[in-house]
Scaffold this active site. Structure first.
Site, PDB file in Angstrom:
ATOM      1  CB  CYS A 115      -0.929  -0.009   1.201  1.00 32.64           C
ATOM      2  SG  CYS A 115      -0.057   0.209   2.767  1.00 32.64           S
ATOM      3  NE  ARG A 119      12.154  -1.445   1.699  1.00 30.40           N
ATOM      4  CZ  ARG A 119      12.949  -0.394   1.778  1.00 30.40           C
ATOM      5  NH1 ARG A 119      13.213   0.170   2.918  1.00 30.40           N
ATOM      6  NH2 ARG A 119      13.478   0.096   0.682  1.00 30.40           N
ATOM      7  CG  HIS A 171       8.049   4.711  -3.887  1.00 29.42           C
ATOM      8  ND1 HIS A 171       7.965   3.872  -4.966  1.00 29.42           N
ATOM      9  CD2 HIS A 171       8.271   3.920  -2.812  1.00 29.42           C
ATOM     10  CE1 HIS A 171       8.126   2.621  -4.564  1.00 29.42           C
ATOM     11  NE2 HIS A 171       8.308   2.625  -3.262  1.00 29.42           N
TER      12      HIS A 171
HETATM   13 FE1  CFM Z   1      13.106   0.559  -5.408  1.00 24.94          FE
HETATM   14 FE2  CFM Z   1      12.614  -1.821  -5.604  1.00 24.94          FE
HETATM   15 FE3  CFM Z   1      11.092  -0.198  -4.107  1.00 24.94          FE
HETATM   16 FE4  CFM Z   1      13.620  -0.842  -3.379  1.00 24.94          FE
HETATM   17 FE5  CFM Z   1      12.622  -2.884  -1.777  1.00 24.94          FE
HETATM   18 FE6  CFM Z   1      11.656  -3.797  -4.055  1.00 24.94          FE
HETATM   19 FE7  CFM Z   1      10.092  -2.244  -2.573  1.00 24.94          FE
HETATM   20 MO1  CFM Z   1      10.711  -4.640  -1.812  1.00 24.94          MO
HETATM   21  S1  CFM Z   1      14.522  -1.088  -5.245  1.00 24.94           S
HETATM   22  S2  CFM Z   1      12.571   1.017  -3.372  1.00 24.94           S
HETATM   23  S3  CFM Z   1      14.459  -1.713  -1.574  1.00 24.94           S
HETATM   24  S4  CFM Z   1      11.297  -0.311  -6.205  1.00 24.94           S
HETATM   25  S5  CFM Z   1      12.803  -4.766  -2.577  1.00 24.94           S
HETATM   26  S6  CFM Z   1      12.362  -3.804  -6.218  1.00 24.94           S
HETATM   27  S7  CFM Z   1       9.598  -3.909  -3.671  1.00 24.94           S
HETATM   28  S8  CFM Z   1      10.860  -2.644  -0.693  1.00 24.94           S
HETATM   29  S9  CFM Z   1       9.195  -0.326  -2.986  1.00 24.94           S
HETATM   30  C1  HCA Z   2       6.801  -3.767   0.910  1.00 26.19           C
HETATM   31  C2  HCA Z   2       8.150  -4.257   1.364  1.00 26.19           C
HETATM   32  C3  HCA Z   2       8.737  -5.359   0.535  1.00 26.19           C
HETATM   33  C4  HCA Z   2       7.967  -6.672   0.702  1.00 26.19           C
HETATM   34  C5  HCA Z   2       8.780  -7.864   0.322  1.00 26.19           C
HETATM   35  C6  HCA Z   2       8.126  -9.089  -0.205  1.00 26.19           C
HETATM   36  C7  HCA Z   2      10.206  -5.559   1.004  1.00 26.19           C
HETATM   37  O1  HCA Z   2       6.412  -3.954  -0.253  1.00 26.19           O
HETATM   38  O2  HCA Z   2       6.121  -3.153   1.709  1.00 26.19           O
HETATM   39  O3  HCA Z   2       7.011  -9.056  -0.740  1.00 26.19           O
HETATM   40  O4  HCA Z   2       8.793 -10.111  -0.119  1.00 26.19           O
HETATM   41  O5  HCA Z   2      11.086  -5.463   0.190  1.00 26.19           O
HETATM   42  O6  HCA Z   2      10.409  -5.792   2.196  1.00 26.19           O
HETATM   43  O7  HCA Z   2       8.745  -5.006  -0.821  1.00 26.19           O
END
Ligand code: CFM
Ligand code: HCA
Length: 532
Positions: free
Chosen positions: A51, A85, A183
């Site tokens: 979310c 995370r 973001h």
């Molecule tokens: Fe960028 Fe990502 Fe994301 Fe990320 Fe992550 Fe991710 Fe995420 Mo999980 S690099 S910031 S550190 S888009 S692993 S592929 S999904 S938390 S929002």
């Molecule tokens: C998030 C965090 C997450 C979840 C990881 C997953 C992460 O989306 O809120 O689905 O295994 O990197 O911790 O993306």
């Protein structure tokens, strides 16, 4: 890919089918096809998305360890984002690591009925009394938006009362179609409430910020160590292994390099407009990508000493890495991977798999936008729908006193003429094979078809589908949490990754798993020992 795509779509109700059809496309690297992205997931489809609150509090701001983060909402939202995370931090002696705490206003029914502002004001005071942080950040969850608590006025009053920086984020979970909206909201807030607060000059020679690197499994530390060897100073990594003080001073940098384009392109653009700091895309995931990124940074600074140093470092690192890479590549050359992760790793990790001869036959993001697939040149053609219009676009102007172009227009043009891309991201599709299947916001149903039909040797994904995949006899490497391993960034990280993938692919355990559609274990896995 057309037959597989058909199987995935078969049987869907017509409206759902029309929508999913746009989100599943065979690739063409020459002219990337248009893909449906950043739109609502249809209820009933099992998605891996998170979310807006998760994207703001969990992803972008959560890693700043000396801000005290308060989740205004029911306890579950705070609990969910508590250390789940893997954004690691090293906290200097004597300082408190607020990341270890779960701070929430723990809203109850009567706060929903009568309003939660007083409760929030009290929580901020209580937290300040206990911890005396230099900054407090407040995050709105779904019910807060629904009942209309004005968290920003509560924060303004608290800022005045306590004399520290207090700011809030309207990042209600439902605000956007995924964490991506969070973001953007986070970027806006960090830009408004932190960037540029401390003008202390920094006289390091080559000073840069890394944007979009969150120190998962220690990646930011690995990059930091590598850049240090080259003589490059990182002022701040947004946001991983980073402090409040580093962020409020990071506009002193001469360059922003962007790792995760999806989560932080907004900040790169706003810092360029306001302060004159150029940005370009890098990737420290993969040996060749890391070398390329280092050379690009050195070229930007146009300094012989730096370029020589960078070449020395690359040569020394590759001398260690290449024999390990070659040995592992020889074992796995020709194997197939599929990667479905987030908004940037589904692209970045293709380089790392490619290093050891593993080709990515299908990939997709959970929540990225068309530009992350097709490249930023499609930006003017992206239709802004009501869900995106919901998220504020800040109106940024050059700073009257602090705007300073970091590179002369002539020098910049010279680099561009030589093929150097500023403010650009070419996206995932241009680097994938023709006819590879690109799938946005993949569902479990589609994933099962992919596994049955294409039988990838390994899948890169997350916790929500890891065990579905493994029960089907295919190893799944979590590319969010790294299955508690890492780092995988830089040359040292790449070596870790090669070894780990080698271990995963070489273990016999997969031959013991009987996929649910197979009745006869021996037929499914001839190597498996007979039942005792
Ligand atoms: Fe960028 Fe990502 Fe994301 Fe990320 Fe992550 Fe991710 Fe995420 Mo999980 S690099 S910031 S550190 S888009 S692993 S592929 S999904 S938390 S929002
Ligand atoms: C998030 C965090 C997450 C979840 C990881 C997953 C992460 O989306 O809120 O689905 O295994 O990197 O911790 O993306």
């Amino acid at each position: 890919p057309d037959a597989l795509r058909e199987q995935m779509l078969k049987g869907l109700p017509s409206k759902t089918l029309r929508k999913r059809a746009k989100q599943i496309v065979p690739n063409d690297p020459e002219t990337p096809p248009e893909i449906g992205a950043n739109s609502r997931t249809i209820p009933g489809i099992i998605t891996q998305r998170g979310c807006t609150y998760a994207g703001c509090r969990g992803v972008v701001i959560g890693p700043i360890h000396d801000i005290l983060h308060i989740t205004h909402g029911p306890v579950g939202c705070g609990y969910y984002s508590w250390m789940t995370r893997r954004n690691l931090a090293r906290v200097p002696e004597g300082q408190t690591n607020y990341m270890q705490y779960c701070m929430t206003t723990d809203m109850q029914e009567d706060h929903i009925v009568f309003g939660g502002e007083k409760r929030l004001a009290e929580a901020i005071r209580e937290a300040y009394r206990l911890f005396k942080p230099k900054a407090i950040s407040v995050y709105a969850t779904c019910p807060v938006g629904l009942i209309g608590d004005d968290i920003h006025s509560v924060c303004r009053q608290a800022k005045e009362e306590l004399g520290i920086n207090v700011f809030g984020f309207s990042c209600e979970g439902y605000k956007g179609v995924s964490q991506s909206a969070g973001h953007h909201i986070a970027n806006n807030g960090v830009f408004k409430h932190m960037i540029g607060l401390d003008d202390t000059p920094n006289d390091a020679k080559y000073k840069i910020n890394i944007l979009g690197e969150y120190n998962i499994g220690g990646d930011a530390w690995a990059i930091d160590e590598l850049l240090k060897k080259c003589g490059i100073t990182i002022l701040a990594t947004l946001s991983g292994g980073v402090s409040y003080d580093e962020i409020i001073n990071c506009h002193q940098a001469d360059l922003n390099v962007v790792m995760c384009h999806r989560s932080i392109n907004y900040m790169a653009e706003m810092m360029e407009t306001k302060f004159g700091i150029p940005w370009f895309k890098v990737n420290f995931i993969g040996a060749d990508s890391t070398a390329k990124s280092l050379r690009k940074i050195a070229k930007y600074f146009d300094d012989k000493e730096l370029m020589d140093r960078v070449e020395e470092v690359i040569a020394a690192e590759l001398a260690v890495l290449r024999p390990i890479q070659a040995e592992i590549k020889a074992k796995h050359q020709g194997k197939k991977a599929a990667i479905f992760v987030g908004g940037s790793r589904a692209h970045h990790y293709q380089d790392l798999f490619g290093d050891i001869g593993i080709e990515t036959v299908s990939a997709g993001y959970e929540f990225a936008h068309r530009d992350d697939y097709e490249g930023r040149d499609v930006l003017p053609n992206i239709k802004i729908d009501a869900d995106s219009r919901n998220i504020e676009e800040l109106d940024v102007e050059p700073d009257e006193t602090r705007f300073r172009p970091r590179i002369s227009p002539e020098a910049k043009q010279k680099l561009i003429d030589a093929g150097f891309a500023f403010s650009d991201y070419l996206g995932m599709m241009r680097e994938m094979k023709k006819r590879a299947l690109v799938i946005d916001d993949i569902s479990h149903h589609e994933l099962e078809h992919l596994i049955k039909t294409w039988k990838p040797d390994i899948i890169g994904s997350g916790i929500k589908d890891k065990f579905i995949i493994e029960k089907m006899g295919v190893p799944c490497k979590q590319l969010h949490s790294y299955d508690y391993g890492g780092p995988y960034a830089s040359f040292a990280g790449a070596i870790n990754f090669y070894k780990e993938i080698d271990r995963m692919l070489s273990t016999k355990v997969w031959s013991y798993v009987v996929p649910p559609w197979v009745k006869d274990r021996k037929a499914a896995a001839p190597e498996a020992p007979a039942e005792e």
